[in-house]
Design a protein around this motif. Structure first.
Motif: not given
Length: 394
Positions: A283-291, A370-377
């Motif tokens: 799992v990621p360290p917070s509620t946000k995707p990492v990679g 799910g709303c097609n908002h970019i949350v990480a890039s």
């Protein structure tokens, strides 16, 4: 290196979740002050912290077994030296062609009788004939073994994923002998030094594949290859210009930041230490995707590729490893600003190798909700070329 750089290395590795460094030492000559200074700087940087260091003798340089104990003893007495069960952990790179009696009389016995230090000997004996079969029977002195070569797919001419076969065999035989196994994990291997030192070992999804195998096999230790070996390109931390002075390594390593891999290595470390057995539990360290995502800056059709060993196993692809906090995300990959792949994400480590790497800039990854908002890039820093712009086939 400098003392300041040693402090940065130890700090960064601790922050990433590492427990210590295995210090590959190919010189035991006191006149090689660059080596002695680096070791002293690192031990000073680790002093007073929980970070530990151990010596891994690089026997491929022809080191004299009978001189290892005298070199090791001053470091083994320091508080930052890693010990297990009260014994001083020592490793190697190769040395499996040196017999058990030679290792015993030349190194193990003097460590105990002369210096009062009991070594915990866990070498890399990949060069032992038939390794790992029979290694513990031939070497009663071993406390365990470390593998190096199994971190990557075997050399070859076709794209292939890394196998865990050697690791599984070594682990089973170690456990049967009451010993332990140190499993290697690495992103890739690339070298462009000339004189037969031009080769590539597949790096598309190698790191993620090894994470999966390590969690399944549950070895007692995992060793990441490497923190700073820019010469073979598998560094995940910084490397310093002093370390490559006088070489052509900078031609293919300088300006290529690999610390993005720590974004996925750190959650892996936490999962591994917790006894997790599947990447579905990373799992990621917070509620946000990492990679991270990565690609080569030259197409496989570049004319210089034919000089590189195993070049046929490379693919024109963009690769990613993304850890998502939940389902409901889509991972989009772009090359030359064109969408080349779109994947519904799972709650865990997601990784893939996406064909379609194209000439030009615009290498990019986006994670959308799910709303097609970019949350990480992230956007790649290198354009892709059809032919090398200089003498280095990177």
């Amino acid at each position: 290196m400098t003392s300041a750089e040693a402090v940065i290395d130890v700090r960064d590795a601790m922050n990433a979740g590492f427990d210590g460094f295995a210090l590959n030492t190919h010189s035991i000559n006191p006149s090689d002050t660059w080596n002695i200074n680096a070791l002293n700087y690192l031990f000073a940087a680790a002093s007073g912290t929980d970070f530990k260091l151990l010596i891994s003798f690089d026997m491929s340089w022809g080191l004299d077994v009978t001189k290892l104990a005298a070199f090791l003893a001053p470091y083994a007495s320091q508080g930052a030296y890693y010990k297990t069960n009260g014994q001083t952990f020592v490793s190697t790179f190769t040395g499996g062609t040196i017999s058990n009696p030679q290792w015993n009389s030349g190194f193990i016995q003097p460590m105990t009788s002369t210096y009062g230090i009991k070594p915990f000997f866990v070498p890399d004996f990949d060069d032992f004939s038939g390794y790992p079969d029979g290694v513990f029977g031939s070497y009663p002195i071993l406390n365990g073994v470390f593998s190096w070569k199994s971190a990557w797919p075997a050399p070859g001419n076709t794209p292939t994923n890394v196998s865990g076969q050697v690791d599984s065999a070594a682990l089973q035989q170690a456990r049967a002998a009451g010993k332990l196994y140190v499993m290697p994990m690495s992103p890739l291997q690339f070298k462009y030094r000339g004189s037969g030192q031009d080769w590539y070992r597949v790096g598309e999804v190698n790191l993620s594949g090894r994470m999966s195998q390590a969690l399944q096999l549950q070895p007692y230790f995992v060793e990441v290859i490497t923190w700073n070996d820019s010469g073979e390109s598998h560094y995940v931390g910084d490397f310093w210009q002093e370390q490559i002075a006088g070489s052509n390594i900078g031609d293919y390593a300088t300006g290529y930041n690999h610390k993005g891999w720590l974004q996925v290595i750190t959650p892996f470390i936490k999962a591994y230490k917790a006894g997790t057995t599947s990447i579905s539990q990373i799992v990621p360290p917070s509620t946000k995707p990492v990679g991270a995502f990565w690609y080569r800056p030259l197409l496989t059709t570049a004319s210089c590729h034919s000089s590189i060993g195993n070049y046929q196993s490379a693919r024109d692809a963009v690769n990613f490893a993304v850890i998502l906090p939940s389902t409901g995300y889509t991972i989009n990959l772009y090359s030359n600003s064109q969408l080349i792949g779109s994947f519904l994400g799972q709650k865990c480590l997601n990784y893939n190798n996406v064909l379609g790497l194209a000439i030009g800039g615009g290498q990019m990854i986006q994670v959308v909700d799910g709303c097609n908002h970019i949350v990480a890039s992230a956007t790649g820093t290198k354009s892709v070329l059809a032919q090398s712009a200089n003498a280095t086939c990177n």
